[in-house]
Design an enzyme around this catalytic site. Structure first.
Site, PDB file in Angstrom:
ATOM      1  CB  ALA A  34      39.974  38.298  44.451  1.00  0.00           C
ATOM      2  CD  GLU A  35      37.776  34.481  44.000  1.00  0.00           C
ATOM      3  OE1 GLU A  35      38.633  33.680  44.671  1.00  0.00           O
ATOM      4  OE2 GLU A  35      37.088  35.229  44.625  1.00  0.00           O
ATOM      5  N   GLY A 227      54.140  46.715  40.671  1.00  0.00           N
ATOM      6  CA  GLY A 227      53.569  47.900  41.230  1.00  0.00           C
ATOM      7  C   GLY A 227      53.385  48.930  40.378  1.00  0.00           C
ATOM      8  CG  ASP A 258      41.009  41.330  42.350  1.00  0.00           C
ATOM      9  OD1 ASP A 258      41.792  40.297  42.295  1.00  0.00           O
ATOM     10  OD2 ASP A 258      40.266  41.858  43.230  1.00  0.00           O
TER      11      ASP A 258
END
Length: 315
Positions: A34-35, A227, A258
């Protein structure tokens, strides 16, 4: 440097054919995490970003370093160790929607990151810090590192963003997860939960109620991902709903959050108004779900501008 982040990048082995993961005969290798996705997204938009982690002194670790360097991520503070391996994951290929993902990360090199690895001068060289709840879930030392980094950047008057990225399987129990994530969220300036995450973390239903829960505890801006339809934001200066962009076909949802974070962070660092920054986040999230890889759809600035100029918003 515009931003810095830390966490566990992994090597993703993605099935080459659609089907059940256990039936896959061949896989393609790519960068995941993710990061790392956020760092890639920021770099592709022209924001120099540094990444802090520990990797195994192995072929997977070297692959990650090469992949991040190719994206322009500053890896000068990444440490290699012979003591622990680099994490990896297996991911199924789907025609649309959510793929199956299996992680092999327990006891990884990244999970040993701790305060002893913290370089205050390096962090202070960045204008912004991005943190996720995944890092905090990996080990006690990573949780301690997360707290320390956020407190230090706060003391240096740097901005901090936090994405809960809830991964219940990584936590001992739900109560601990909720308590720890909320503690970290309230150390941030900009908080980016999904609507489902916000409801779980607060016990509240409506986006504005969820935002108020964090604003009352010192967070400056809460942006709630709703969403495909868009996102709701609220700060002390105002609130509103920002529509999403029409997606012709959802290929793979992994990495969309992300991309959203990279869009909002980049916009705020460029001093865009909140509505425009969130719209950018929505656009990159839409691009992300139309691509098969975790970071394949993260756009360059030219690609982002072209998409936002031609795409249709969802009313």
């Amino acid at each position: 440097m515009a931003a810095v982040t830390f966490g566990e990048p992994m090597v993703m082995f993605r099935a080459d054919e659609v089907g059940e993961l256990h039936e896959a005969a061949a896989f393609s290798k790519a960068l995941a995490g993710a990061e790392s996705n956020v760092a890639i997204g920021l770099c592709r938009l022209g924001h120099q970003t540094g990444y802090i982690t520990k990797l195994g002194e192995d072929s997977l670790g070297r692959f990650i370093l090469d992949a991040q360097n190719k994206e322009g991520i500053d890896t000068s503070k990444v440490k290699l160790t012979h003591e622990k391996p680099t994490g990896l994951l297996l991911k199924s290929r789907v025609l649309n929607g959510d793929p199956k993902v299996e992680y092999y990360r327990k006891g990884s090199a990244a999970s040993t990151l701790g305060i002893a690895d913290f370089d205050p001068d390096y962090f202070a060289s960045a204008a912004h810090l991005h943190v996720t709840g995944i890092s905090a879930a990996l080990s006690p030392s990573m949780l301690e590192f997360s707290r320390h980094a956020m407190d230090y950047m706060k003391s240096q008057n740097r901005t901090i963003s936090f994405d809960p990225n809830l991964r219940p399987v990584l936590w001992s129990d739900q109560e601990t997860m909720i308590r720890t994530i909320n503690e970290l969220a309230c150390r941030s300036d900009w908080f980016f939960p999904g609507i489902g995450e916000g409801r779980l973390l607060t016990g509240l239903e409506e986006p504005e109620e969820i935002a108020d829960f964090y604003l009352k505890q010192g967070v400056s801006l809460v942006v709630i991902k709703m969403g495909p339809g868009g996102a709701f934001y609220k700060s002390l200066q105002g609130h509103g709903f920002v529509p999403g962009f029409k997606v012709e076909r959802v290929v793979d949802t992994v990495g969309a959050g992300d991309g959203f974070a990279a869009g909002v962070i980049s916009g705020l660092l460029e001093k865009l108004d909140v509505q425009s920054a969130v719209s950018r986040g929505n656009a990159i999230g839409a691009l992300a779900v139309m691509s098969p890889g975790d970071s394949d759809g993260l756009p360059s600035r030219a690609e982002l501008e072209a998409f936002m100029a031609s795409a249709v918003t969802v009313s």
